[in-house]
Design an enzyme around this catalytic site. Structure first.
Site, short mmCIF file in Angstrom:
data_model
loop_
_atom_site.label_atom_id
_atom_site.label_comp_id
_atom_site.label_asym_id
_atom_site.label_seq_id
_atom_site.Cartn_x
_atom_site.Cartn_y
_atom_site.Cartn_z
N GLU A 27 0.79 -1.28 0.07
CA GLU A 27 0.14 -0.02 -0.03
C GLU A 27 0.91 1.38 0.04
O GLU A 27 1.80 1.20 0.48
CB GLU A 27 -1.05 0.04 1.32
CG GLU A 27 -1.77 -1.30 1.27
CD GLU A 27 -2.88 -1.52 2.29
OE1 GLU A 27 -3.70 -2.10 2.20
OE2 GLU A 27 -2.73 -0.38 3.22
N CYS B 65 3.52 8.33 1.42
CA CYS B 65 3.87 7.23 2.46
C CYS B 65 4.28 6.05 1.69
O CYS B 65 3.13 5.26 1.10
CB CYS B 65 2.98 6.87 3.71
SG CYS B 65 3.39 5.83 4.77
N CYS C 158 6.56 -7.38 6.77
CA CYS C 158 7.84 -6.88 7.30
C CYS C 158 8.20 -7.96 8.42
O CYS C 158 7.45 -8.79 8.73
CB CYS C 158 7.50 -5.63 8.60
SG CYS C 158 8.83 -4.73 9.24
N CYS D 141 6.95 -5.50 15.26
CA CYS D 141 6.62 -4.76 16.25
C CYS D 141 5.15 -5.06 16.76
O CYS D 141 4.34 -5.29 16.19
CB CYS D 141 6.68 -3.23 15.79
SG CYS D 141 8.46 -2.71 15.29
N CYS E 225 1.83 -3.18 15.54
CA CYS E 225 1.86 -2.65 13.98
C CYS E 225 1.35 -3.97 13.13
O CYS E 225 1.63 -5.04 13.32
CB CYS E 225 3.24 -2.60 13.50
SG CYS E 225 3.40 -2.12 11.71
N CYS F 2 -1.34 5.11 9.98
CA CYS F 2 -0.01 4.30 10.33
C CYS F 2 -0.38 3.17 10.94
O CYS F 2 -1.03 3.05 12.05
CB CYS F 2 0.70 5.05 11.58
SG CYS F 2 1.22 6.81 11.00
N1 SAH Z 1 9.64 0.08 9.87
C1 SAH Z 1 9.99 1.38 9.61
C2 SAH Z 1 8.93 1.91 8.93
C3 SAH Z 1 7.57 1.93 9.12
S1 SAH Z 1 6.80 3.29 9.78
C4 SAH Z 1 9.69 1.84 11.15
O1 SAH Z 1 9.45 1.11 12.05
O2 SAH Z 1 10.09 3.20 11.43
C5 SAH Z 1 5.46 3.26 10.24
C6 SAH Z 1 5.29 4.05 11.74
O3 SAH Z 1 3.98 3.82 12.45
C7 SAH Z 1 6.33 3.66 12.72
O4 SAH Z 1 6.89 4.87 13.60
C8 SAH Z 1 5.30 2.62 13.51
O5 SAH Z 1 6.13 1.99 14.54
C9 SAH Z 1 4.24 3.12 13.59
N2 SAH Z 1 3.03 2.37 13.65
C10 SAH Z 1 3.02 1.25 13.59
N3 SAH Z 1 1.71 0.60 13.68
C11 SAH Z 1 1.07 1.55 14.25
C12 SAH Z 1 -0.34 1.69 14.83
N4 SAH Z 1 -1.16 0.63 15.07
N5 SAH Z 1 -0.73 2.90 15.13
C13 SAH Z 1 0.24 4.10 15.27
N6 SAH Z 1 1.27 4.09 14.67
C14 SAH Z 1 1.72 2.93 14.36
#
Ligand code: SAH
Length: 364
Positions: free
Chosen positions: A96, A109, A116, A120, A123, A341
């Site tokens: 996406e 974005c 991935c 985390c 996420c 995000c």
């Molecule tokens: N892998 C990279 C790129 C992904 S960026 C990184 O971790 O930086 C996506 C951003 O959104 C990251 O800061 C991630 O931690 C955040 N994110 C992921 N899931 C989320 C969620 N459910 N709610 C809010 N932020 C989230």
């Protein structure tokens, strides 16, 4: 015609194109730059129309090269102007791309991997598993797709963040030429402040990035304590906070005083959103030129986390502001089309044993 698959020229940054043109046709590197102007500035993808290239060169390029973009599977527009494209990449999976219009900017974005492997805990991309890296062409292709859509309204992408699906620094060889093209005057011409690589904390990747480019960097920190961060961002077990921040200092050391790093912090109710966390974060970041981006958690099914109340979010921000940090709240955009995000899931065919690979990687 030849049986060999055409060479996708979108995989090449300026340096690679110059090498390619010299090796293929001999002569000087300026042919590559002429080509870039045609393609990226004049949006000419028919090589036969690139009239300042010699006819023999055009014929060869027409027969042997391509500009293959990922296929757009769907396009959805949110009430707030956010647009989400689902695109199909090599192997059949989908990723996406999201465009967020905001205060005169159009921030795109972009995804860098199919799924991935970092997993985390909050996420949803991680929950999909991992099915490989995107190529440079597939990353740049997302920008081209968005730009051709926006061109119909007379606008274009002004900022790019590698904050879509995937961990960009685990796909280093493909993202580097892509960010170089984004910042190249002969391609997208965005300034280094408007192109951001976001990482969950792949420390060696940060050092390597510093050797090759001065693109902007964002760190997904999410916790001021190792114990908590180990849980939320498991790669922290391999590269703990102190090592990560040392890499951030080093990244900025070669740059002008005005450059800073973005610290991303997703606020999770009763997990990392207390006053104690805010104060510890302020202490931890002391001395680092940074801006803090707070992201109230975006829920997804069975995540096990909740978004803190707006009072709590506000208090957290206030403490950081009082400590002297430029602290932005990232407002949730595009959540009616699942484009916020952490809500990007694409359609990943997980062919790896994600957990096993991950544990092997962090040496656990
Ligand atoms: N892998 C990279 C790129 C992904 S960026 C990184 O971790 O930086 C996506 C951003 O959104 C990251 O800061 C991630 O931690 C955040 N994110 C992921 N899931 C989320 C969620 N459910 N709610 C809010 N932020 C989230």
């Amino acid at each position: 015609m030849t049986d060999v698959a055409p060479i996708n020229l979108l995989n090449y940054d300026r340096e690679a194109l110059e090498t390619f043109f010299v090796e293929q046709f001999g002569g000087k590197t300026f042919r590559a730059r002429q080509f870039m102007k045609w393609f990226y500035h004049d949006h000419q993808s028919d090589v036969q129309q690139m009239t300042n290239l010699p006819q023999t060169m055009r014929d060869w390029l027409a027969a042997n090269t391509s500009f293959d973009l990922p296929e757009v599977v769907s396009r959805e527009a949110s009430k707030d102007g956010t647009i989400k494209w689902v695109v199909r990449v090599t192997g059949g999976s989908c990723v996406e791309t999201v465009m967020i219009p905001e205060r005169g900017r159009n921030t795109l974005c972009v995804s860098s991997q199919v799924g991935c492997m970092l997993d985390c805990s909050f996420c949803s991309t991680g929950k999909q598993g991992f099915n490989g890296n995107l190529s440079t062409a597939e990353i740049i292709g997302q920008v081209l797709i968005a730009n051709s859509d926006l061109a119909q309204r007379g606008t274009a992408v002004t900022n790019v963040v590698l904050m879509g699906m995937g961990e960009p620094l685990l796909n280093f060889d493909a993202i580097l030429p892509a960010v170089k093209l984004m910042m190249d005057d002969l391609a997208f011409g965005l300034s280094k402040r408007r192109v951001t690589v976001s990482t969950a904390g792949v420390v060696p990747g940060i050092y390597k990035l510093a050797e090759h480019t001065d693109v902007s960097l964002a760190i997904s920190l999410h916790a001021p304590f190792d114990e908590l961060r180990n849980e939320l961002v498991p790669i922290n077990r391999k590269y703990p906070i102190a090592e990560l921040l040392a890499a951030c200092h080093e990244y900025l050391s070669g740059m002008g005083e005005k450059r800073s790093i973005t610290i991303e912090y997703t606020l999770l109710a009763d997990v990392n959103d207390s006053e104690e966390h805010a104060l510890a974060l302020a202490e931890l970041l002391r001395g680092l030129r940074c801006k803090i981006n707070l992201i109230p958690f975006n829920p997804f099914p069975a995540s096990g986390y909740a978004r803190p109340s707006s009072t709590r979010v506000h208090n957290f921000q206030t403490l950081l502001l009082q400590a002297g940090y430029a602290t932005m709240m990232r407002t949730t955009r595009g959540d009616d089309i699942n484009a916020a995000c952490g809500q990007l899931v694409g359609k990943v065919q997980d062919r790896t044993k994600r957990q096993e690979r991950y544990l092997a990687r962090v040496g656990a």
